[in-house]
Design an enzyme around this catalytic site. Structure first.
Site, mmCIF file in Angstrom:
data_model
loop_
_atom_site.group_PDB
_atom_site.id
_atom_site.type_symbol
_atom_site.label_atom_id
_atom_site.label_comp_id
_atom_site.label_asym_id
_atom_site.label_seq_id
_atom_site.Cartn_x
_atom_site.Cartn_y
_atom_site.Cartn_z
ATOM 1 C CG MET A 1 -6.385 1.954 2.108
ATOM 2 S SD MET A 1 -5.516 2.071 0.553
ATOM 3 C CE MET A 1 -6.353 0.807 -0.384
ATOM 4 C CG HIS B 1 -15.737 -4.666 3.640
ATOM 5 N ND1 HIS B 1 -15.047 -5.559 4.416
ATOM 6 C CD2 HIS B 1 -14.871 -4.245 2.687
ATOM 7 C CE1 HIS B 1 -13.824 -5.698 3.950
ATOM 8 N NE2 HIS B 1 -13.680 -4.907 2.903
ATOM 9 C CG HIS C 1 -12.575 -2.608 6.403
ATOM 10 N ND1 HIS C 1 -13.353 -2.359 5.302
ATOM 11 C CD2 HIS C 1 -11.292 -2.527 5.965
ATOM 12 C CE1 HIS C 1 -12.587 -2.119 4.253
ATOM 13 N NE2 HIS C 1 -11.325 -2.232 4.618
ATOM 14 C CD GLN D 1 -1.724 -4.755 3.260
ATOM 15 O OE1 GLN D 1 -1.715 -3.992 2.314
ATOM 16 N NE2 GLN D 1 -2.765 -4.864 4.064
ATOM 17 C CB SER E 1 -12.739 -6.408 -1.775
ATOM 18 O OG SER E 1 -12.027 -5.365 -2.406
HETATM 19 P P1 AMP Z 1 -8.079 -1.985 3.081
HETATM 20 O O1 AMP Z 1 -9.047 -0.926 3.531
HETATM 21 O O2 AMP Z 1 -8.535 -2.745 1.875
HETATM 22 O O3 AMP Z 1 -6.670 -1.473 2.987
HETATM 23 O O4 AMP Z 1 -8.066 -3.064 4.243
HETATM 24 C C1 AMP Z 1 -7.758 -2.724 5.573
HETATM 25 C C2 AMP Z 1 -7.526 -3.972 6.360
HETATM 26 O O5 AMP Z 1 -8.703 -4.779 6.317
HETATM 27 C C3 AMP Z 1 -6.385 -4.836 5.775
HETATM 28 O O6 AMP Z 1 -5.646 -5.395 6.851
HETATM 29 C C4 AMP Z 1 -7.129 -5.880 5.008
HETATM 30 O O7 AMP Z 1 -6.416 -7.095 4.861
HETATM 31 C C5 AMP Z 1 -8.361 -6.083 5.873
HETATM 32 N N1 AMP Z 1 -9.435 -6.653 5.085
HETATM 33 C C6 AMP Z 1 -9.956 -6.177 3.920
HETATM 34 N N2 AMP Z 1 -10.902 -7.009 3.456
HETATM 35 C C7 AMP Z 1 -10.980 -8.038 4.331
HETATM 36 C C8 AMP Z 1 -11.766 -9.234 4.398
HETATM 37 N N3 AMP Z 1 -12.653 -9.554 3.455
HETATM 38 N N4 AMP Z 1 -11.576 -10.053 5.448
HETATM 39 C C9 AMP Z 1 -10.652 -9.766 6.409
HETATM 40 N N5 AMP Z 1 -9.886 -8.663 6.396
HETATM 41 C C10 AMP Z 1 -10.044 -7.815 5.377
#
Ligand code: AMP
Length: 282
Positions: free
Chosen positions: A30, A34, A37, A155, A187
């Site tokens: 999304m 960071h 990702h 998830q 995050s």
């Molecule tokens: P998001 O943009 O928050 O939807 O995350 C996209 C993907 O990155 C998802 O599969 C998350 O689980 C993964 N993700 C987000 N934060 C982290 C993190 N700190 N460590 C590992 N994977 C992450």
């Protein structure tokens, strides 16, 4: 770097790559990227000659309109980071109506009970929104492998379940949680923390470490849960839930069984920012 916004164009580009026998890795995000990702992207690059990264703030998975409106969006910066990571990435920036083919709504999914607890219980409809968008993204990209972070462990399990149930020919690859130096799980929402709450937030990680220590010392799940709730009641954070569940079925644990792995799961508010984290306890 090639950037696509329409499903049809993306799909054609990926098909051409697949025709020459290349495997395709996919990293849905999304945005507000960071290092967590980027770890997913790097893993996909190691394992596949072609990697697709999507950036889409999916409206159907937000149960809170303010959270959706205030979700951090840094497209220029994200594209720059991705370009720096690898010039050959394929970027997909879906338009909601094109991806959803009309009405932007979540479809109901049977998550096999995995949604009964934790995020599923506290964020109504969240996992239907997640499953709907990931299914649509999988159809658009048609990857061989897709990369998901253990940061969102429930998830990850729900996506694995959806892929099995729908018999999609996609391998789901889990990636461990990336943390800041002080233990706070990375995050996109961390960007919205006040200075005071940013200082307080690593307490989530510390309490998970405490839970793991107690599990190793032989305390029961209910004793650990009680202790963690007590610790939170004296912290500046507001605990929404602390749960201990097995990794496979995500059933709240009465006791620790020898042949299973268990995780502690936390959702807590740091001011009005909701953060989640988890850790294997046993
Ligand atoms: P998001 O943009 O928050 O939807 O995350 C996209 C993907 O990155 C998802 O599969 C998350 O689980 C993964 N993700 C987000 N934060 C982290 C993190 N700190 N460590 C590992 N994977 C992450």
């Amino acid at each position: 770097m090639r950037v696509f916004t329409l499903k049809k164009n993306l799909n054609e580009a990926v098909k051409t790559e697949k025709k020459s026998g290349k495997t395709v890795g996919f990293v849905p995000t999304m945005g507000a990227l960071h290092d967590g990702h980027l770890a997913l992207v790097k893993k996909s690059l190691q394992e596949n000659p072609v990697t697709v990264v999507s950036i889409f703030v999916n409206p159907t998975q937000f149960d809170n309109p303010e959270d959706l409106e205030k979700y951090p969006r840094f497209l220029e910066r994200d594209l720059h980071l991705l370009e720096k990571t690898d010039k050959n990435l394929i970027i997909y920036l879906p338009l909601a109506e094109d991806l959803y083919e009309g009405s932007v709504r979540a479809k109901p999914y049977d998550h096999g009970g995995l949604d009964r607890v934790m995020e599923g219980a506290f964020r109504k409809g969240h996992f239907d929104g997640v499953a709907t968008v990931v299914h649509l993204l999988f159809n658009a990209v048609q990857p061989d492998k897709a990369y998901f972070g253990e940061k969102d462990f429930q998830q990850l399990r729900i996506i694995q379940h959806m892929v099995d149930k729908e018999k999609l020919p996609i391998e789901i690859r889990p990636i461990p949680i990336y943390r800041e130096k002080d233990g706070l799980a990375m995050s996109s929402r961390n960007l919205r923390l006040t200075d005071e709450m940013r200082q307080a937030a690593p307490f989530i990680y510390k309490s998970l470490m405490k839970a793991r220590e107690m599990a190793e010392q032989g305390f029961t799940p209910s004793e650990i849960k009680q202790k963690i709730r007590e610790l939170f009641s004296r912290s500046p954070l507001e605990l929404e839930y602390f749960e201990i569940a097995d990794e496979k079925k995500l059933k709240p644990a009465g006791d620790f069984k020898e042949n299973k792995h268990y995780r502690g799961f936390i959702a807590a508010y740091a001011g009005n920012i909701r953060l989640i984290d988890n850790m294997r306890l046993k």
